[in-house]
Design a protein around this motif. Structure first.
Motif, PDB file in Angstrom:
ATOM      1  N   PHE A 101       0.711  -1.273   0.013  1.00  0.00           N
ATOM      2  CA  PHE A 101      -0.057  -0.222   0.102  1.00  0.00           C
ATOM      3  C   PHE A 101       0.930   1.151  -0.029  1.00  0.00           C
ATOM      4  O   PHE A 101       1.476   1.304   0.778  1.00  0.00           O
ATOM      5  N   THR A 102       0.788   1.877  -1.083  1.00  0.00           N
ATOM      6  CA  THR A 102       1.592   3.236  -1.293  1.00  0.00           C
ATOM      7  C   THR A 102       1.202   4.600  -0.588  1.00  0.00           C
ATOM      8  O   THR A 102       1.900   5.393  -0.500  1.00  0.00           O
ATOM      9  N   ASN A 103      -0.153   4.371  -0.120  1.00  0.00           N
ATOM     10  CA  ASN A 103      -0.767   5.823   0.251  1.00  0.00           C
ATOM     11  C   ASN A 103      -0.522   6.808  -0.682  1.00  0.00           C
ATOM     12  O   ASN A 103      -0.388   8.073  -0.420  1.00  0.00           O
ATOM     13  N   ASP A 104      -0.511   6.450  -2.129  1.00  0.00           N
ATOM     14  CA  ASP A 104      -0.194   7.611  -3.259  1.00  0.00           C
ATOM     15  C   ASP A 104       1.004   8.246  -2.943  1.00  0.00           C
ATOM     16  O   ASP A 104       1.051   9.308  -3.700  1.00  0.00           O
ATOM     17  N   GLN A 105       1.880   7.709  -2.317  1.00  0.00           N
ATOM     18  CA  GLN A 105       3.140   8.326  -2.080  1.00  0.00           C
ATOM     19  C   GLN A 105       4.291   7.680  -3.191  1.00  0.00           C
ATOM     20  O   GLN A 105       4.539   6.302  -3.344  1.00  0.00           O
ATOM     21  N   ILE A 106       4.734   8.709  -4.129  1.00  0.00           N
ATOM     22  CA  ILE A 106       5.853   8.147  -5.264  1.00  0.00           C
ATOM     23  C   ILE A 106       6.980   7.657  -4.717  1.00  0.00           C
ATOM     24  O   ILE A 106       7.523   6.679  -5.291  1.00  0.00           O
ATOM     25  N   ASP A 107       7.748   8.250  -3.765  1.00  0.00           N
ATOM     26  CA  ASP A 107       8.873   7.835  -3.142  1.00  0.00           C
ATOM     27  C   ASP A 107       8.731   6.553  -2.353  1.00  0.00           C
ATOM     28  O   ASP A 107       9.648   5.628  -2.628  1.00  0.00           O
ATOM     29  N   LEU A 108       7.692   6.265  -1.692  1.00  0.00           N
ATOM     30  CA  LEU A 108       7.352   5.002  -1.230  1.00  0.00           C
ATOM     31  C   LEU A 108       7.125   3.834  -2.166  1.00  0.00           C
ATOM     32  O   LEU A 108       7.610   2.878  -1.886  1.00  0.00           O
ATOM     33  N   ALA A 109       6.443   4.295  -3.263  1.00  0.00           N
ATOM     34  CA  ALA A 109       6.006   3.148  -4.350  1.00  0.00           C
ATOM     35  C   ALA A 109       7.434   2.821  -4.725  1.00  0.00           C
ATOM     36  O   ALA A 109       7.470   1.571  -4.935  1.00  0.00           O
ATOM     37  N   ASN A 110       8.504   3.618  -4.951  1.00  0.00           N
ATOM     38  CA  ASN A 110       9.696   3.198  -5.767  1.00  0.00           C
ATOM     39  C   ASN A 110      10.328   2.485  -4.727  1.00  0.00           C
ATOM     40  O   ASN A 110      11.239   1.370  -4.883  1.00  0.00           O
ATOM     41  N   GLN A 111      10.483   2.750  -3.320  1.00  0.00           N
ATOM     42  CA  GLN A 111      11.158   1.958  -2.414  1.00  0.00           C
ATOM     43  C   GLN A 111      10.776   0.622  -2.237  1.00  0.00           C
ATOM     44  O   GLN A 111      11.275  -0.432  -2.045  1.00  0.00           O
ATOM     45  N   GLN A 112       9.213   0.505  -2.224  1.00  0.00           N
ATOM     46  CA  GLN A 112       8.661  -0.688  -2.107  1.00  0.00           C
ATOM     47  C   GLN A 112       8.918  -1.856  -3.321  1.00  0.00           C
ATOM     48  O   GLN A 112       9.239  -2.960  -2.920  1.00  0.00           O
ATOM     49  N   MET A 113       9.018  -1.050  -4.431  1.00  0.00           N
ATOM     50  CA  MET A 113       9.378  -1.857  -5.677  1.00  0.00           C
ATOM     51  C   MET A 113      10.874  -2.731  -5.457  1.00  0.00           C
ATOM     52  O   MET A 113      11.257  -3.662  -5.733  1.00  0.00           O
TER      53      MET A 113
END
Length: 331
Positions: free
Chosen positions: A206-218
């Protein structure tokens, strides 16, 4: 900056917008409230609202594009809509980030102006609180993601789904469409071998629509799961940060080129089509945010004038792959 500060800034900005040019022209406000102004997808939606204003300079109405500064500020979005109701704007189109929280506020406030949803809907049990929905058939969007994955990896494998906010109805509908299609049956909460596919430990994300978090998760998933077969971005969050996304996908580019690892992603904004062209994804399932923002004011005016409108109103989807990249999305 903490959430209270962001909310205060958003409140001041909203008050300024409502008190500015429209007041001089005595125009009535049609508000389009999105999940967050930091999301490029919603910037395009806002462009549609702006075009409507440009094409209707003599209208008694003006389209106001607004939302919290951060897409993670679910409470801030609810507060903005409540403030708009209290100010008595003519109509409101909402993309609810937290559908249950937005519904609770609407139940409490009982607004008299027309309320519609745009891009994301309320939960099925709460849809009587709005008159219509304008946007993507999100379940079908998930279906298309699954179909492309099955075509690219017919034998199945391991997969990770990346979602947005936990309580976002549109994102949850996409995930359901994806899982149902892969599994060949409805109601699968998490893939565990259905259709040959299993979700890896720690997913969905779940990214909470955050770009930086989404990339870190990937990046973390790729590191922890070197044999991962597919990564599904149910929304385009990671790709909205093209430089970070390029760095993350650099670590798996050999697998992407051989299709040992498949990436299917939502949305078709320019940086996302660049990613597709560069081999950093294999399919992009696109929504039409500009159309949503452009059509919303007209729908709200119809509702104000007691005209009957269709519910829901779907804006269509685009399927972009390397094979049709030059002609996708359709203009």
């Amino acid at each position: 900056m903490n959430r209270q500060s962001l909310l205060r800034i958003a409140g001041f900005a909203l008050a300024a917008l409502l008190a500015a040019a429209p007041a001089a022209a005595q125009k009535k406000t049609l508000a389009v409230v999105v999940k967050g102004l930091d999301n490029p997808f919603f910037t395009v939606l806002g462009d549609g609202c702006a075009k409507w204003n440009k094409e209707n300079p003599n209208s008694e109405y003006t389209c106001l594009y607004t939302g919290p500064a951060s897409s993670a500020d679910e409470a801030g979005e609810v507060q903005i809509v409540e403030d708009l109701i209290n100010k008595g704007v003519a109509g409101i189109a909402i993309s609810p980030s937290n559908a249950p929280a937005m519904a609770k506020m609407l139940k409490d406030k009982k607004p008299t102006m027309p309320i519609m949803t745009i891009d994301a809907d309320l939960a099925a049990a709460d849809r009587s609180l709005r008159t219509t929905y304008l946007g993507t058939n999100n379940y079908d969007m998930g279906v298309l993601m699954a179909r492309h994955l099955k075509e690219l990896k017919p034998k199945g494998g391991s997969v990770c789904l990346q979602l947005g906010n936990v309580a976002a109805d549109n994102i949850n509908a996409r995930a359901a469409g994806f899982r149902d299609t892969i599994a060949g049956k409805k109601g699968v909460a998490k893939l565990a071998g259905e259709g040959g596919w299993s979700e890896v430990a720690g997913c969905p994300l779940f990214t909470n629509d955050q770009i930086d978090l989404a990339n870190q998760q990937m990046a973390d998933v790729f590191t922890k799961n070197p044999k991962l077969d597919a990564f599904i971005l149910v929304g385009g969050w990671a790709q909205f940060g093209p430089q970070a996304y390029a760095q993350v996908t650099d670590q798996v580019m050999p697998k992407l080129k051989t299709k040992d690892l498949i990436i299917v992603a939502g949305d078709t904004l320019p940086p996302q089509l660049d990613a597709l062209k560069g081999g950093r994804s294999h399919a992009q399932i696109g929504q039409r945010p500009f159309e949503m923002g452009y059509r919303a004011p007209t729908v709200l005016i119809d509702l104000i004038n007691k005209k009957k409108v269709t519910d829901p109103m779907y804006t269509g989807l685009d399927e972009c792959t390397p094979a049709n990249l030059g002609k996708c999305p359709a203009k």
